[in-house]
Design a protein around this motif. Sequence first.
Motif, mmCIF file in Angstrom:
data_model
loop_
_atom_site.group_PDB
_atom_site.id
_atom_site.type_symbol
_atom_site.label_atom_id
_atom_site.label_comp_id
_atom_site.label_asym_id
_atom_site.label_seq_id
_atom_site.Cartn_x
_atom_site.Cartn_y
_atom_site.Cartn_z
ATOM 1 N N SER A 22 62.515 -3.289 17.997
ATOM 2 C CA SER A 22 64.065 -4.100 17.790
ATOM 3 C C SER A 22 63.860 -5.402 18.247
ATOM 4 C CB SER A 22 64.972 -3.335 18.641
ATOM 5 O OG SER A 22 64.675 -3.268 20.036
ATOM 6 N N GLU A 23 64.765 -6.382 18.190
ATOM 7 C CA GLU A 23 64.745 -7.791 18.687
ATOM 8 C C GLU A 23 64.777 -7.770 19.959
ATOM 9 O OE1 GLU A 23 67.664 -11.735 18.557
ATOM 10 O OE2 GLU A 23 68.036 -10.172 16.999
ATOM 11 N N ALA A 24 65.639 -6.620 20.820
ATOM 12 C CA ALA A 24 65.656 -6.673 22.214
ATOM 13 C C ALA A 24 64.025 -6.068 22.771
ATOM 14 C CB ALA A 24 66.601 -5.408 22.519
ATOM 15 N N GLU A 25 63.533 -5.401 22.108
ATOM 16 C CA GLU A 25 62.038 -5.235 22.463
ATOM 17 C C GLU A 25 61.275 -6.277 22.363
ATOM 18 O OE1 GLU A 25 61.979 -0.419 21.467
ATOM 19 O OE2 GLU A 25 61.532 -1.882 20.055
ATOM 20 N N VAL A 26 61.328 -7.074 21.335
ATOM 21 C CA VAL A 26 60.403 -8.402 21.098
ATOM 22 C C VAL A 26 60.723 -9.475 22.534
ATOM 23 C CG1 VAL A 26 59.815 -10.316 19.611
ATOM 24 C CG2 VAL A 26 60.226 -7.899 18.696
ATOM 25 N N THR A 27 61.972 -9.401 22.523
ATOM 26 C CA THR A 27 62.508 -10.639 23.348
ATOM 27 C C THR A 27 62.714 -10.192 25.047
ATOM 28 O OG1 THR A 27 64.923 -10.171 23.015
ATOM 29 C CG2 THR A 27 63.788 -11.792 21.653
ATOM 30 N N ALA A 28 62.002 -8.898 25.407
ATOM 31 C CA ALA A 28 62.132 -8.367 26.694
ATOM 32 C C ALA A 28 61.229 -9.069 27.613
ATOM 33 C CB ALA A 28 61.685 -6.850 26.550
ATOM 34 N N GLY A 29 61.880 -9.094 28.942
ATOM 35 C CA GLY A 29 60.919 -10.171 29.651
ATOM 36 C C GLY A 29 61.161 -11.718 29.506
ATOM 37 N N GLU A 30 60.313 -12.326 30.206
ATOM 38 C CA GLU A 30 59.942 -13.763 30.228
ATOM 39 C C GLU A 30 59.125 -14.181 29.186
ATOM 40 O OE1 GLU A 30 60.383 -16.499 33.843
ATOM 41 O OE2 GLU A 30 58.596 -16.739 33.194
ATOM 42 N N TYR A 31 59.492 -15.200 28.337
ATOM 43 C CA TYR A 31 58.756 -15.787 27.404
ATOM 44 C C TYR A 31 59.026 -17.275 27.106
ATOM 45 C CZ TYR A 31 62.653 -14.740 24.306
ATOM 46 O OH TYR A 31 63.818 -14.562 23.874
ATOM 47 N N LEU A 32 58.347 -17.889 26.232
ATOM 48 C CA LEU A 32 58.721 -19.150 25.872
ATOM 49 C C LEU A 32 59.043 -19.490 24.310
ATOM 50 C CD1 LEU A 32 58.774 -21.984 27.079
ATOM 51 C CD2 LEU A 32 56.235 -22.613 26.321
ATOM 52 N N GLU A 33 60.104 -19.733 23.960
ATOM 53 C CA GLU A 33 60.621 -19.777 22.741
ATOM 54 C C GLU A 33 60.299 -21.299 22.200
ATOM 55 O OE1 GLU A 33 64.313 -19.759 19.848
ATOM 56 O OE2 GLU A 33 64.489 -20.031 21.960
ATOM 57 N N LEU A 34 59.543 -21.359 21.239
ATOM 58 C CA LEU A 34 59.035 -22.937 20.581
ATOM 59 C C LEU A 34 59.676 -23.165 19.335
ATOM 60 C CD1 LEU A 34 55.203 -22.937 21.698
ATOM 61 C CD2 LEU A 34 57.131 -23.826 22.963
#
Length: 447
Positions: A354-366
Motif C-alpha cells: 500500500s502507499e502507507a507501506e511504501v512511505t513508512a519511516g524516513e526517506y527522500l522524495e526526489l
Amino acid sequence: MSELNNLENALEQVLELATKQGATADVIASSSESFSLKSDQGELSEYKVTASQVIGVRVIKDEHVAISYSESLEPESLAQMVNQALTNASYTKKDAFQKIRAEGLTLRTKQPEIYQQDNATPEQKIELALSLERQIREKPLAKSAPYNGYSESSSILLLGNTLGTRCSHQERTLSCYTAALIDHNDKQAMHVAASVARTFDGLEADRVIRDAYNMAEALLEGEPIATGQYSVIFEQDALNEVLGAFGSCFSGESAKRGINPWREKVGQQVASPLLTFKDVAYMPGGHAIKAWDGEGFATGDTSLIEDGKLVGLLHNSATAAHFGVTPTANAGRSAKGTLGVTSRHDVIGAGKSSEAEVTAGEYLELVELQGVHSGADAISGEFSFGASGFLCRDGKRIKPVRGITVAGNFYTMIKEIDAVGNTVVPNYDGHFFSPLIRFGRLNIAGK
C-alpha cells in the motif's frame, strides 16, 4: 487531391522505382501540422503555424542498405531520392541481417481516441496561453512566469514496402505548460508543470498552474541535507528520466553493437524480485499508441523483466535475426532515419504494498533532477546528478531539500528495492506508467 492521397501516391511511386532497379525497399511518408502559442508579459510572444511533409526510403540491394529522403513529392524528386539511396548503398558494408520482412500486411491504428476533432476556437487557445501566465503572476509570491504556452499537432504517417505491406496512422496531441518563478527573502525557486491531452477540454490548465506554483513555493526554503545514504522515492517523471538514461539496457540494437551490459544476461536475475517491467502497445490514455512498428509489423506487448529476471530485449527484425530470437515488433524508423529499436509505453507492474507501506519511516522524495543524461554512464551504470525534493517521514514532507547530488549505480539500485506500490498511474505525457517504488539506499552528497 487530398493530402493523404498525395502521400499514398508518392509512396507507391517510390516502391515502383525501387522495384524496377532490382531493390527491395520500405518507404515512410508523413505529413504534420502544428500550432503553437507562447505568452510573455501578458502578450503573445509567439503565434506559429507550421506544416511539413517528408518521404524517406530504405533500399536493400545485394545486402547493401542505405536511406534517402525528400521533402518534395514531385516525381522528379522521388526519382532522385531513390537513385541517391541506391548510390549510397553501393558504398555501404553488407548487412546480412537487415531485410524487408513484413510481407502482405495491412495495418491501421484504429483507436479513435488518438485522433479527435478539435472544436476549440483560436480565441480559446490564445486565452489559455495568456491565462497560464496571468494566473501564476497573480499568486502572492510569484515574481514571474517565464515559460508559458499552448501547442497542438496532428500527423499522418504511412508505411509501405515492396512485399505488399501497407500501414497507416493518424493522431492529434495537444499540450499546455507554465513555469512559476518565486523570489522571496533573497531566495528563488522555479518549477515547470505541463498537461498533455487528445482534446482541448482534456487539458488540465488549473492543475498545471497549481502544480507549478505550489511546488516552487514548497521548494523555496530548501537546503542541503546531511551527506549519507538514504532510502529514495523518485517522483514519477523523475523516475522516468532515470530509467530513460539507462534505457539502452533493454535494446537489442545496443546489444548487437556490443554496448549493452545485459547482452548476455537474458534469463538471469538483474533486479529485485519485486520488479516487473513491460513494453506495452496499448494503454488506456497512453500517448504512444500505434498499430505497427517502423518495419510494418503489428505491435504487441513485450515482457522485459519478470519478478526481477530479464526475460528478453526489444528487437527489430534485424537485431532478432542477429541473435536468433523472435522479433518483438519494436523497430523504430522515421522517414529520415535508419532502422533502430524503440519502445512504446514503458510500464512497471503493480506490487503488493500500500502507499502507507511504501512511505513508512524516513526517506527522500526526489521531484526535480538536473543533468541526468550527462551524469549517467549506461554501460557501467554509474550516475551522479543534482536533485531537489523533500525529506519525508511516514508519507509526510518534513522539509524541502535542494542543492544535493544523488549518486549510485543503476544496476545496483534496481536490485535494492524495498517496496513497490499496488497502484499504477501514468506520468504527465502518457508514455510511462508506474506505481510508487522505494529504493533502499542511494548516496546523497549534501552538507
